[in-house]
Design an enzyme around this catalytic site. Structure first.
Site, PDB file in Angstrom:
ATOM      1  CD1 TRP A   1      -0.760  -6.304  -2.953  1.00  0.00           C
ATOM      2  CD2 TRP A   1      -0.920  -6.988  -1.030  1.00  0.00           C
ATOM      3  NE1 TRP A   1      -0.479  -7.630  -2.850  1.00  0.00           N
ATOM      4  CE2 TRP A   1      -0.504  -8.073  -1.604  1.00  0.00           C
ATOM      5  CE3 TRP A   1      -1.338  -7.029   0.542  1.00  0.00           C
ATOM      6  CZ2 TRP A   1      -0.412  -9.232  -0.930  1.00  0.00           C
ATOM      7  CZ3 TRP A   1      -1.202  -8.118   1.268  1.00  0.00           C
ATOM      8  CH2 TRP A   1      -0.730  -9.446   0.302  1.00  0.00           C
TER       9      TRP A   1
ATOM     10  CD  GLU B   1       7.786 -12.813  -8.498  1.00  0.00           C
ATOM     11  OE1 GLU B   1       7.050 -11.984  -7.782  1.00  0.00           O
ATOM     12  OE2 GLU B   1       9.060 -12.701  -8.190  1.00  0.00           O
TER      13      GLU B   1
ATOM     14  CB  CYS C   1      -0.941   0.083   1.078  1.00  0.00           C
ATOM     15  SG  CYS C   1      -2.099  -1.256   1.171  1.00  0.00           S
TER      16      CYS C   1
ATOM     17  CE  LYS D   1      10.833  -3.937  -5.344  1.00  0.00           C
ATOM     18  NZ  LYS D   1      11.359  -5.331  -6.009  1.00  0.00           N
TER      19      LYS D   1
ATOM     20  CG  HIS E   1      13.747 -38.773  -4.461  1.00  0.00           C
ATOM     21  ND1 HIS E   1      13.938 -40.152  -4.316  1.00  0.00           N
ATOM     22  CD2 HIS E   1      15.049 -38.587  -4.795  1.00  0.00           C
ATOM     23  CE1 HIS E   1      14.984 -40.556  -4.228  1.00  0.00           C
ATOM     24  NE2 HIS E   1      15.841 -39.225  -4.743  1.00  0.00           N
TER      25      HIS E   1
ATOM     26  CD  GLU F   1      15.472 -15.037  -8.178  1.00  0.00           C
ATOM     27  OE1 GLU F   1      14.701 -15.084  -7.197  1.00  0.00           O
ATOM     28  OE2 GLU F   1      15.521 -13.720  -8.506  1.00  0.00           O
TER      29      GLU F   1
ATOM     30  NE  ARG G   1       4.715   1.444   0.057  1.00  0.00           N
ATOM     31  CZ  ARG G   1       5.724   0.933   0.836  1.00  0.00           C
ATOM     32  NH1 ARG G   1       6.801   1.690   0.673  1.00  0.00           N
ATOM     33  NH2 ARG G   1       5.294   0.797   1.971  1.00  0.00           N
TER      34      ARG G   1
ATOM     35  CG  ASN H   1       1.453   0.678   4.421  1.00  0.00           C
ATOM     36  OD1 ASN H   1       1.187  -0.713   4.157  1.00  0.00           O
ATOM     37  ND2 ASN H   1       2.556   0.986   3.827  1.00  0.00           N
ATOM     38  N   GLY H   2      -1.026  -1.341   6.164  1.00  0.00           N
ATOM     39  CA  GLY H   2      -0.643  -2.370   7.303  1.00  0.00           C
ATOM     40  C   GLY H   2      -2.037  -2.980   7.629  1.00  0.00           C
TER      41      GLY H   2
ATOM     42  CE  LYS I   1      11.921 -12.611  -9.176  1.00  0.00           C
ATOM     43  NZ  LYS I   1      13.047 -12.617  -8.155  1.00  0.00           N
TER      44      LYS I   1
END
Ligand code: F6R
Length: 594
Positions: free
Chosen positions: A76, A468, A2, A589, A484, A461, A28, A100-101, A465
């Protein structure tokens, strides 16, 4: 997570700064956005929309946004779906709140407010704050005190800004757990409260970061003034520092997206990190290392484990912060705890750091944002030199993290830095090959990324990537582990990205690739020039594509160009699928909620 911008001005032209800052804050959170302002008619107005700031601007185009005070928010979603009703600002009886939060006790507060006759329109926790402030004002308390009372009742982590129609000269903010930055415009005509310095990049020369529990009260009379009160409500002063975020940092500079710009900055980041690195690990004091992080930063830790254990011969444990903090971790004074975070605000990592500190141990932070909470709370800070990262998927920051970790355990003279930098440039020049590979991968149902040794964290990684950005299910596995269980999924619709540079693991990884081919799986082999002339029979197989990356003289350095390769692959797959690469769905982010 946010974004917040707010302004108190001596002039009435506040629309531009609200919208342009919101555009900068979109990284954000970008589910929905909104603004509220007290117009020159002395009334509180609000516009909200779901989606991008462009949508918000369209929704606001009929309004002439003129006023001395306003707040803006990019969301967000945490509590409540992505709807206009859930978008901020939330208002009640002339009070407008951006937040925010998370308000952890919002259910209890809501029950009380419902009992007192307040009604709710949204599913958010934030609306409770607006109602709570309004309820105090209803009881005859002034806005400033009402805000203070309301904040003392809410628990959780947050950054909140409030305005009130009945006190249009006051802009109030509070920081607890989520970052908050404030500053004056150069001409002192505007005062801003924002969730980060990026929002203020073109607006202020100097920025002040608030500390935990701080309130900020800005007032407009003939001039603008502000004061900061600490959590005991005593006036305090906080240092202001030059705002290092420049326009160049927050613009695409000719690239189509921030992510592509940031991938192309990877060679520069390598050079800068090398030039500026000046940290040492006291290996006589530390018998083991615990690395604690989330997401991509966690993978940087996993890769570092291979390097550090081999170079320093000390044990390295790598832990996911959100798990670490809820266990009862075994810690000791001779373990160096290193917290890796690009943003320095990830609440899981920050909470894990606080847990270690509460046990009386010192902590090291490897962060990209020097002013961040993790940097401020750590005993020792290693600053990564990635510069501001705006693309939601972390790329260049990961490169800075892994190089910093490598430099912590290696004599700098032994690093072939020019070769590393040049090899990464070479990979960038091979972009067309990744576009071709992406064209094939984009139609697969799911993906595996496999590798052995240091190529295993690179595989993790790569898979992160890819999922997402392209939303194709993608899993990273140690190549030897695939048989396995995961191999059960393999069929002709499954692609596997095999990360197999020519190193001591090469032949074993190739055998695992053969097992996939035998089950009709398709393969993209990311290998190195040195493997070009080896005979491994499947190269002619129609289900195999190969990309040969530069072969570095020291295998320890090889991951750098592999990383750039998997970044380009994920990027182009997403682009070809038509997605917004900088703003993948459901993400943001800087994850400041648990
Ligand atoms: C993935 C990504 C995230 C972050 C994670 C931790 O591309 O960016 O997985 O790495 O949220 O963030 P920081 O490093 O800011 O603590």
């Amino acid at each position: 997570m946010c974004g917040i911008i707010s302004v108190l001005s001596l002039k009435t032209k506040i629309a531009n700064c609200l919208f342009s800052s919101l555009e900068r804050l979109e990284y954000r959170g970008y589910d929905s956005a909104g603004i509220a302002y007290i117009g020159i008619d002395a009334k509180l107005h609000r516009v909200r929309s779901i989606g991008t700031i462009d949508n918000l601007k369209r929704a606001a185009r009929e309004l002439s946004i003129e006023g001395y005070i306003g707040v803006g928010h990019t969301r967000w979603a945490t509590h409540g779906k992505v709807t206009e009703v859930n978008a901020h600002p939330h208002i009640c009886k002339g009070v407008a709140i951006v937040h925010n939060g998370i308000v952890e006790n919002y259910q209890e507060l809501k029950k009380e407010l419902l009992k007192s006759g307040y009604t709710f329109e949204s599913e958010t926790d934030t609306e409770v704050i607006a109602k709570l402030v309004a309820s105090y004002i209803d009881n005859g308390i002034d806005f400033q005190s009402a805000f203070k009372h309301a904040i003392s009742e809410i628990s959780g982590t947050f950054a909140i800004v409030a305005i009130y129609e009945g006190a249009p000269h006051l802009l109030l903010g509070v920081k607890k757990g989520s970052p908050m930055a404030i500053g004056f415009s150069k001409d002192n005509q505007n005062f801003y409260i924002a969730s980060d310095a990026v929002a203020l990049s073109t607006l202020v020369e100097n920025v002040t970061y608030l500390e935990e529990g701080d309130f900020v009260i800005a007032e407009k009379r003939d001039t603008l003034t502000y004061k900061v009160l600490d959590n005991l409500w005593s006036e305090t002063s906080r240092k202001s520092v030059p705002n290092r975020v420049s326009l160049h940092d927050v613009e695409k500079n000719g690239y189509e997206t921030f992510m592509l710009k940031e991938i192309f900055e990877e060679p520069k980041v390598i050079r800068l990190t090398f030039d500026k690195f000046e940290y040492n690990l006291n290996t006589s004091k530390h018998k083991s290392i615990s690395i604690i992080a989330c997401g991509t930063s966690y993978y940087a830790g996993l890769l570092a484990k291979y390097w550090v254990e081999e170079a320093l011969k000390i044990r390295v444990d790598v832990e996911i912060a959100s798990e670490f903090r809820y266990r009862d971790p075994l810690l000791s004074a001779d373990t160096a705890c290193i917290f890796i975070s690009q943003s320095g605000e990830t609440i899981d990592t920050l909470s894990a750091l606080r847990l270690v500190k509460s046990r009386g141990y010192k902590v090291i932070a490897l962060v990209n944002v020097e002013s961040s909470s993790i940097a401020r709370e750590a005993d020792f800070v290693i600053k990564t030199e990635a510069g501001i990262e705006i693309g939601v998927a972390s790329t260049k920051a990961f490169v800075a993290q892994i190089l910093s970790m490598l430099m912590l355990c290696t004599d700098r003279n032994s690093l072939a830095i020019t070769e590393i930098e040049t090899s990464v440039r070479t990979v960038l020049n091979m972009e067309k090959k990744f576009i071709d590979a992406a064209r094939k991968i984009m139609s697969s149902n799911s993906l595996f990324y496999i590798g052995r040794g240091p190529s295993y964290p690179v595989a993790l990684e790569g898979a992160l990537k890819m999922k997402e950005l392209s939303y194709i299910p993608a899993e990273g596995y140690p190549a030897g582990e695939i048989k396995h269980g995961p191999i059960a999924i393999v069929d002709e619709d499954v692609y596997t990205v095999v990360i197999a540079p020519l190193d001591k693991y090469f032949e074993k990884t190739i055998s695992n690739a053969q097992e996939i081919l035998a089950r009709n799986g398709k393969i993209l082999l990311l290998t190195t020039e040195g493997a070009k002339n080896l005979s491994y029979d499947f190269r002619e197989n129609e289900n195999v594509d190969c990309i040969f990356l530069p072969q570095l003289s020291n295998p320890v350095h090889q991951p750098f160009c592999l990383v750039t390769a998997i970044h380009l692959l994920a990027y182009h797959t997403s682009k070809l699928m038509g997605y917004d690469v900088d703003k993948p769905r459901n993400l943001a982010k800087s994850v400041t909620v648990e």
